[in-house]
Scaffold this motif. Structure first.
Motif, PDB file in Angstrom:
ATOM      1  N   ILE A   5       0.840  -1.196   0.000  1.00 56.11           N
ATOM      2  CA  ILE A   5       0.000   0.000   0.000  1.00 56.11           C
ATOM      3  C   ILE A   5       0.875   1.246   0.000  1.00 56.11           C
ATOM      4  O   ILE A   5       1.793   1.365   0.812  1.00 56.11           O
ATOM      5  CB  ILE A   5      -0.937   0.014   1.225  1.00 56.11           C
ATOM      6  CG1 ILE A   5      -1.793  -1.250   1.253  1.00 56.11           C
ATOM      7  CG2 ILE A   5      -1.832   1.248   1.205  1.00 56.11           C
ATOM      8  CD1 ILE A   5      -2.659  -1.374   2.493  1.00 56.11           C
ATOM      9  N   ILE A  68      -2.426   0.628  -4.493  1.00 57.78           N
ATOM     10  CA  ILE A  68      -2.194  -0.689  -3.904  1.00 57.78           C
ATOM     11  C   ILE A  68      -1.810  -1.673  -5.002  1.00 57.78           C
ATOM     12  O   ILE A  68      -2.411  -1.684  -6.075  1.00 57.78           O
ATOM     13  CB  ILE A  68      -3.456  -1.201  -3.180  1.00 57.78           C
ATOM     14  CG1 ILE A  68      -3.943  -0.168  -2.153  1.00 57.78           C
ATOM     15  CG2 ILE A  68      -3.191  -2.536  -2.499  1.00 57.78           C
ATOM     16  CD1 ILE A  68      -5.280  -0.512  -1.536  1.00 57.78           C
ATOM     17  N   TYR A  90     -11.076  -7.689  -1.650  1.00 58.27           N
ATOM     18  CA  TYR A  90      -9.993  -7.096  -0.854  1.00 58.27           C
ATOM     19  C   TYR A  90     -10.360  -5.670  -0.417  1.00 58.27           C
ATOM     20  O   TYR A  90     -10.171  -5.313   0.756  1.00 58.27           O
ATOM     21  CB  TYR A  90      -8.703  -7.085  -1.672  1.00 58.27           C
ATOM     22  CG  TYR A  90      -7.563  -6.356  -1.004  1.00 58.27           C
ATOM     23  CD1 TYR A  90      -6.808  -6.964  -0.008  1.00 58.27           C
ATOM     24  CD2 TYR A  90      -7.255  -5.042  -1.361  1.00 58.27           C
ATOM     25  CE1 TYR A  90      -5.772  -6.291   0.618  1.00 58.27           C
ATOM     26  CE2 TYR A  90      -6.222  -4.355  -0.739  1.00 58.27           C
ATOM     27  CZ  TYR A  90      -5.479  -4.983   0.243  1.00 58.27           C
ATOM     28  OH  TYR A  90      -4.464  -4.301   0.864  1.00 58.27           O
ATOM     29  N   ILE A  94     -10.830  -4.190   3.611  1.00 58.80           N
ATOM     30  CA  ILE A  94      -9.965  -3.170   4.226  1.00 58.80           C
ATOM     31  C   ILE A  94     -10.712  -1.856   4.446  1.00 58.80           C
ATOM     32  O   ILE A  94     -10.104  -0.853   4.835  1.00 58.80           O
ATOM     33  CB  ILE A  94      -8.708  -2.914   3.370  1.00 58.80           C
ATOM     34  CG1 ILE A  94      -9.067  -2.285   2.017  1.00 58.80           C
ATOM     35  CG2 ILE A  94      -7.899  -4.182   3.192  1.00 58.80           C
ATOM     36  CD1 ILE A  94      -7.852  -1.854   1.217  1.00 58.80           C
ATOM     37  N   GLY A 134      -2.262  -1.503   6.955  1.00 62.39           N
ATOM     38  CA  GLY A 134      -1.607  -2.708   6.463  1.00 62.39           C
ATOM     39  C   GLY A 134      -1.609  -3.832   7.483  1.00 62.39           C
ATOM     40  O   GLY A 134      -1.893  -4.992   7.160  1.00 62.39           O
ATOM     41  N   SER A 138      -5.221  -5.061   6.068  1.00 64.12           N
ATOM     42  CA  SER A 138      -4.732  -5.625   4.820  1.00 64.12           C
ATOM     43  C   SER A 138      -4.156  -7.030   5.014  1.00 64.12           C
ATOM     44  O   SER A 138      -4.435  -7.944   4.223  1.00 64.12           O
ATOM     45  CB  SER A 138      -3.676  -4.706   4.202  1.00 64.12           C
ATOM     46  OG  SER A 138      -3.155  -5.265   3.018  1.00 64.12           O
ATOM     47  N   SER A 142      -5.647 -10.445   3.315  1.00 59.91           N
ATOM     48  CA  SER A 142      -4.855 -11.259   2.385  1.00 59.91           C
ATOM     49  C   SER A 142      -4.897 -12.735   2.770  1.00 59.91           C
ATOM     50  O   SER A 142      -5.004 -13.613   1.904  1.00 59.91           O
ATOM     51  CB  SER A 142      -3.406 -10.763   2.356  1.00 59.91           C
ATOM     52  OG  SER A 142      -3.342  -9.413   1.931  1.00 59.91           O
TER      53      SER A 142
END
Length: 431
Positions: A5, A68, A90, A94, A134, A138, A142
């Motif tokens: 990011i 990103i 995704y 987030i 993150g 994030s 993931s």
């Protein structure tokens, strides 16, 4: 899957980077999420204007562009529909669900990856919090997506490849093979924003890795006298080729005046002790080994994502060194990093800390012992089996034993700490 990011305040620059990839046939715009029409019916200005309308609602946000990249394992062959689905899920996880976004599929790397361009300014003018995005959102997203679609789980090796092997996502500029201005701009977009540098020399240490140099010209030239700056392309031998491009012609205006302001702000960021410690440890660990050559040091640091930019005088003597850490994206001049890491110290450590120096030190200790001095040092030397000549590799004692053995301390102590304490002279007063 590895997500990277980045935040920016220039939508035009980020969009231009991705659109130029599309223009050169190495990228495809797969999706225009929450746009009135598909990406095939939108031009550059229409894509940009959608984001600008939202950013105008919040003038206080310093960084409103979110860029990103989602990186996948090289063994995975994902269809365009699957990439669209993964990108949408995704963003929802987030906290960017409902935000307009552009999805680009890039094909200029050894692993499949996509780029997402969106904004953290919502339709009501409020901003989406980016603090610890993150780590808190994030990374868990993931892991969930990997399980949901059966993707290859990202390990530390894959993360190092994304963050370290390719320090910036910009093609090395070769004069005559691409538009000079555009090729330079592709590198500047990544380097100027992401790296921490505190001088023009440190900036050039990074740019030279991509055949580019920021040039002030000769001291008698008009460019130098008026505080100007141009960017030039370098060939394989670091010679300037082609026509220079003025700094004011680029969108970000990377002029000398603007760069000097960035130098000052970067000085505080460079005081991070962890970034300095990583560089120092990488250098010190190399000198614990048996082979101590300058070529070996350059190769060892390069494997850790650190480039050494060396400067030589006309007599072939090394007089300057700059370290470029692509992992932390920070640049340090050797003398700023510490006296032991300057050009003179590196030259001495590479030349005089080899096997010959170890033999010389052992001979001096033996001579002192014969004269009735330094017997304690001699007994310590005989007690341990580790020496500078042997190094850590191939020693009869283990690594932990060497570190904990006080007997070998005198031999492996850093060269800077080998200083004899001066005795104070006693002043006698006569009666």
């Amino acid at each position: 899957m590895v997500a990277v990011i980045h935040q920016s305040r220039h939508f035009r620059t980020v969009l231009n980077y991705n659109e130029q990839k599309v223009k050169h046939g190495v990228a495809t715009c797969l999706e225009a999420g929450y746009y009135p029409v598909g990406p095939e019916h939108l031009n550059f200005h229409q894509k940009l204007r959608r984001f600008e309308k939202l950013t105008e609602l919040n003038q206080r946000a310093k960084k409103n562009c979110v860029h990103i990249s989602l990186n996948f394992d090289p063994s995975e062959k994902l269809s365009d529909d699957r990439l669209r689905e993964i990108a949408s899920i995704y963003l929802d996880k987030i906290g960017f669900g409902g935000q307009p976004y552009l999805l680009y599929k890039h094909e200029d790397a050894g692993h499949p990856h996509v780029h997402l361009v969106t904004t953290n300014i919502k339709a009501d003018g409020k901003g989406i919090r980016m603090n610890y995005l993150g780590e808190n959102k994030s990374k868990p997203a993931s892991v969930e997506i990997e399980k949901m679609f059966g993707l290859v789980a990202a390990d530390k090796r894959q993360k190092r490849q994304v963050f370290q092997v390719k320090p910036v996502d910009a093609t090395r500029v070769i004069y005559g093979k691409s538009s000079t201005k555009q090729a330079i701009n592709n590198v500047l977009v990544k380097v100027l924003v992401n790296y921490k540098y505190a001088s023009l020399a440190e900036l050039n240490a990074v740019l030279r890795q991509y055949n580019i140099a920021a040039d002030r010209g000769d001291e008698k030239s008009r460019v130098f006298q008026h505080g100007g700056l141009v960017y030039r392309v370098l060939d394989a031998d670091s010679n300037k080729v082609g026509v220079p491009v003025k700094a004011s012609l680029f969108f970000d205006k990377p002029t000398l005046k603007n760069l000097e302001e960035k130098f000052e702000s970067n000085k505080l960021a460079k005081n991070d002790p962890q970034s300095r410690a990583r560089l120092k440890n990488a250098i010190d660990l190399y000198f614990l080994k048996g082979d101590k050559t300058l070529e070996g040091l350059v190769s060892s640091l390069k494997n850790k994502g650190i480039d050494m930019v060396l400067r030589w005088n006309e007599q072939g003597v090394l007089y300057g060194v700059t370290y470029v850490d692509h992992y932390n994206k920070i640049v340090f001049n050797g003398s700023v990093l510490g006296k032991a890491y300057s050009a003179n110290a590196i030259r001495e450590r590479c030349q005089y800390m080899g096997a010959n120096e170890g033999k010389k030190q052992n001979g001096q200790r033996a001579q002192l012992a014969q004269n009735g001095q330094g017997t304690r040092g001699q007994s310590r030397e005989n007690a341990g089996s580790f020496s500078v000549q042997d190094g850590l590799i191939g020693s009869r004692s283990g690594f932990a034993e060497v570190l904990l053995d006080t007997g070998g301390t005198a031999e492996v102590m850093d060269w800077e700490l080998k200083r004899t304490k001066k005795k104070k002279k006693k002043v006698r007063l006569s009666l």
